[in-house]
Motif scaffolding. Structure first.
Motif, PDB file in Angstrom:
ATOM      1  N   SER A 228      20.279  12.287  26.379  1.00  0.00           N
ATOM      2  CA  SER A 228      18.933  12.165  26.939  1.00  0.00           C
ATOM      3  C   SER A 228      18.824  12.989  28.227  1.00  0.00           C
ATOM      4  O   SER A 228      17.822  13.690  28.460  1.00  0.00           O
ATOM      5  N   LEU A 229      19.875  12.940  29.046  1.00  0.00           N
ATOM      6  CA  LEU A 229      19.939  13.794  30.252  1.00  0.00           C
ATOM      7  C   LEU A 229      19.835  15.277  29.870  1.00  0.00           C
ATOM      8  O   LEU A 229      19.072  16.042  30.473  1.00  0.00           O
ATOM      9  N   LYS A 230      20.577  15.653  28.839  1.00  0.00           N
ATOM     10  CA  LYS A 230      20.566  17.050  28.373  1.00  0.00           C
ATOM     11  C   LYS A 230      19.156  17.488  27.945  1.00  0.00           C
ATOM     12  O   LYS A 230      18.658  18.531  28.379  1.00  0.00           O
ATOM     13  N   THR A 231      18.513  16.679  27.122  1.00  0.00           N
ATOM     14  CA  THR A 231      17.186  17.082  26.630  1.00  0.00           C
ATOM     15  C   THR A 231      16.140  17.006  27.741  1.00  0.00           C
ATOM     16  O   THR A 231      15.188  17.782  27.747  1.00  0.00           O
ATOM     17  N   TRP A 232      16.329  16.079  28.696  1.00  0.00           N
ATOM     18  CA  TRP A 232      15.403  16.030  29.835  1.00  0.00           C
ATOM     19  C   TRP A 232      15.494  17.320  30.650  1.00  0.00           C
ATOM     20  O   TRP A 232      14.483  17.964  30.953  1.00  0.00           O
ATOM     21  N   VAL A 233      16.717  17.739  30.983  1.00  0.00           N
ATOM     22  CA  VAL A 233      16.878  18.934  31.823  1.00  0.00           C
ATOM     23  C   VAL A 233      16.470  20.190  31.052  1.00  0.00           C
ATOM     24  O   VAL A 233      15.802  21.072  31.589  1.00  0.00           O
ATOM     25  N   GLU A 234      16.852  20.253  29.783  1.00  0.00           N
ATOM     26  CA  GLU A 234      16.572  21.473  29.014  1.00  0.00           C
ATOM     27  C   GLU A 234      15.111  21.596  28.588  1.00  0.00           C
ATOM     28  O   GLU A 234      14.543  22.687  28.615  1.00  0.00           O
ATOM     29  N   ASP A 235      14.550  20.481  28.139  1.00  0.00           N
ATOM     30  CA  ASP A 235      13.232  20.549  27.490  1.00  0.00           C
ATOM     31  C   ASP A 235      12.174  19.664  28.130  1.00  0.00           C
ATOM     32  O   ASP A 235      11.050  19.594  27.639  1.00  0.00           O
ATOM     33  N   GLY A 236      12.559  18.922  29.166  1.00  0.00           N
ATOM     34  CA  GLY A 236      11.602  18.007  29.772  1.00  0.00           C
ATOM     35  C   GLY A 236      11.300  16.787  28.930  1.00  0.00           C
ATOM     36  O   GLY A 236      10.273  16.136  29.108  1.00  0.00           O
ATOM     37  N   LYS A 237      12.231  16.480  27.982  1.00  0.00           N
ATOM     38  CA  LYS A 237      11.995  15.309  27.121  1.00  0.00           C
ATOM     39  C   LYS A 237      13.225  14.418  27.075  1.00  0.00           C
ATOM     40  O   LYS A 237      14.136  14.645  26.276  1.00  0.00           O
ATOM     41  N   GLY A 238      13.261  13.414  27.914  1.00  0.00           N
ATOM     42  CA  GLY A 238      14.368  12.468  27.881  1.00  0.00           C
ATOM     43  C   GLY A 238      14.015  11.269  27.025  1.00  0.00           C
ATOM     44  O   GLY A 238      12.901  11.173  26.492  1.00  0.00           O
ATOM     45  N   SER A 239      14.952  10.366  26.852  1.00  0.00           N
ATOM     46  CA  SER A 239      14.656   9.117  26.136  1.00  0.00           C
ATOM     47  C   SER A 239      15.286   7.960  26.902  1.00  0.00           C
ATOM     48  O   SER A 239      16.212   7.316  26.421  1.00  0.00           O
ATOM     49  N   PRO A 240      14.757   7.712  28.123  1.00  0.00           N
ATOM     50  CA  PRO A 240      15.281   6.623  28.957  1.00  0.00           C
ATOM     51  C   PRO A 240      14.857   5.253  28.423  1.00  0.00           C
ATOM     52  O   PRO A 240      13.899   5.165  27.647  1.00  0.00           O
ATOM     53  N   TYR A 241      15.574   4.205  28.833  1.00  0.00           N
ATOM     54  CA  TYR A 241      15.145   2.846  28.551  1.00  0.00           C
ATOM     55  C   TYR A 241      13.750   2.651  29.114  1.00  0.00           C
ATOM     56  O   TYR A 241      13.496   3.102  30.214  1.00  0.00           O
ATOM     57  N   PRO A 242      12.797   2.008  28.485  1.00  0.00           N
ATOM     58  CA  PRO A 242      12.886   1.329  27.182  1.00  0.00           C
ATOM     59  C   PRO A 242      12.490   2.187  25.993  1.00  0.00           C
ATOM     60  O   PRO A 242      12.301   1.655  24.905  1.00  0.00           O
ATOM     61  N   GLU A 243      12.389   3.503  26.204  1.00  0.00           N
ATOM     62  CA  GLU A 243      12.024   4.397  25.092  1.00  0.00           C
ATOM     63  C   GLU A 243      13.245   4.816  24.295  1.00  0.00           C
ATOM     64  O   GLU A 243      13.142   5.611  23.362  1.00  0.00           O
ATOM     65  N   ASP A 244      14.422   4.338  24.696  1.00  0.00           N
ATOM     66  CA  ASP A 244      15.659   4.769  24.046  1.00  0.00           C
ATOM     67  C   ASP A 244      15.788   4.192  22.639  1.00  0.00           C
ATOM     68  O   ASP A 244      15.180   3.192  22.292  1.00  0.00           O
ATOM     69  N   ARG A 245      16.600   4.842  21.849  1.00  0.00           N
ATOM     70  CA  ARG A 245      16.946   4.338  20.524  1.00  0.00           C
ATOM     71  C   ARG A 245      17.883   3.165  20.720  1.00  0.00           C
ATOM     72  O   ARG A 245      18.864   3.256  21.466  1.00  0.00           O
ATOM     73  N   LYS A 246      17.604   2.045  20.047  1.00  0.00           N
ATOM     74  CA  LYS A 246      18.505   0.899  20.115  1.00  0.00           C
ATOM     75  C   LYS A 246      19.666   1.167  19.161  1.00  0.00           C
ATOM     76  O   LYS A 246      19.451   1.524  17.992  1.00  0.00           O
ATOM     77  N   ILE A 247      20.883   1.013  19.642  1.00  0.00           N
ATOM     78  CA  ILE A 247      22.035   1.337  18.807  1.00  0.00           C
ATOM     79  C   ILE A 247      22.563   0.103  18.079  1.00  0.00           C
ATOM     80  O   ILE A 247      23.378   0.213  17.174  1.00  0.00           O
ATOM     81  N   SER A 248      22.093  -1.069  18.495  1.00  0.00           N
ATOM     82  CA  SER A 248      22.448  -2.331  17.827  1.00  0.00           C
ATOM     83  C   SER A 248      21.493  -3.379  18.373  1.00  0.00           C
ATOM     84  O   SER A 248      20.639  -3.085  19.207  1.00  0.00           O
ATOM     85  N   SER A 249      21.677  -4.632  17.942  1.00  0.00           N
ATOM     86  CA  SER A 249      20.803  -5.695  18.450  1.00  0.00           C
ATOM     87  C   SER A 249      21.068  -5.960  19.934  1.00  0.00           C
ATOM     88  O   SER A 249      20.295  -6.649  20.591  1.00  0.00           O
ATOM     89  N   TRP A 250      22.147  -5.415  20.467  1.00  0.00           N
ATOM     90  CA  TRP A 250      22.428  -5.542  21.908  1.00  0.00           C
ATOM     91  C   TRP A 250      21.571  -4.580  22.740  1.00  0.00           C
ATOM     92  O   TRP A 250      21.575  -4.664  23.955  1.00  0.00           O
ATOM     93  N   GLY A 251      20.926  -3.650  22.102  1.00  0.00           N
ATOM     94  CA  GLY A 251      20.079  -2.706  22.857  1.00  0.00           C
ATOM     95  C   GLY A 251      20.548  -1.278  22.707  1.00  0.00           C
ATOM     96  O   GLY A 251      21.536  -1.005  22.047  1.00  0.00           O
TER      97      GLY A 251
END
Lengths: 147, 147
Positions: free
Chosen positions: A124-147
């Motif tokens: 997400s850091l990489k895409t934010w710096v490169e393309d201006g599109k990060g995926s920070p919490y709470p927009e992040d992909r949940k990897i399990s029911s833990w978040g």
């Protein structure tokens, strides 16, 4: 002996752009979590909130375009006392980020979850710096029911 | 003492669907790499090719819907002799995958790169099983100039 999480990604941008994303509140909210309170200034404590907890983090080092180092002073007990660092190395086509989260007491499920999640947020850091599109919490992909 | 990479993800599908993605060639090519030769059958060696090398892998254990365990018998020297396991645990809403890649000799840049990449491929496994859309090599996102 304690355990460490290590990651390595390359960002197609010069070090100052990667450094700003790590060393400022406006950077962190765009790739890590929207919910940052306080300023990630040298010696200060800021707070990063996620669904499952709030991490209080003291900034131990800010070396311009080279290194950012934090320690966790409050939050889930597995994190308290651990140290997180981002080392920036300029390369031909990219700035390499060497990430270390050191001081884990056991290689359990929580460390495993946090490792997977750090990998995700570093992309997400990489895409934010490169393309201006990060995926920070709470927009992040949940990897399990833990978040 | 050797070092280990650990990840934890949850897949919103019953264990047999996750197991098939790990225990068959048609599974592996859809989330890890298109270039799998040989069959990942018990006791056999199969080969997984990426841009930067081919890994030869012997299947040490196939326990239906529960566990898949491999050892690397050929390829980049950092991998040879290491052991990779996927442990499946059924949960309320998901099958939790506990991933371990054990036997690393040093926490260097190659281990860091492989750790970041495993995190990426395990999310590819998740999306393959859940939605039928993986991102195996060479369709994967490059995380640095190393691939």
């Amino acid at each position: 002996m304690t355990l460490r999480i290590v990651h390595r990604i390359g960002i197609a941008a010069p070090p100052p752009r990667a450094y700003r994303a790590l060393a400022t509140r406006s950077g962190l909210i765009n790739w890590w979590t929207w919910h940052i309170t306080g300023e990630p200034a040298l010696g200060e404590v800021f707070h990063a909130k996620f669904g499952n907890g709030t991490f209080s983090i003291r900034v131990l080092e800010l070396t311009q375009d080279l290194r950012v180092r934090w320690t966790c002073t409050g939050g889930p007990k597995e994190w308290v006392g651990t140290e997180i660092s981002f080392e920036l190395a300029p390369g031909d086509r990219e700035t390499v980020i060497g990430f270390v989260h050191a001081g884990w007491q056991e290689t359990g499920e929580i460390m495993a979850h946090c490792n997977s999640k750090w990998g995700y947020y570093l992309l997400s850091l990489k895409t934010w710096v490169e393309d201006g599109k990060g995926s920070p919490y709470p927009e992040d992909r949940k990897i399990s029911s833990w978040g």
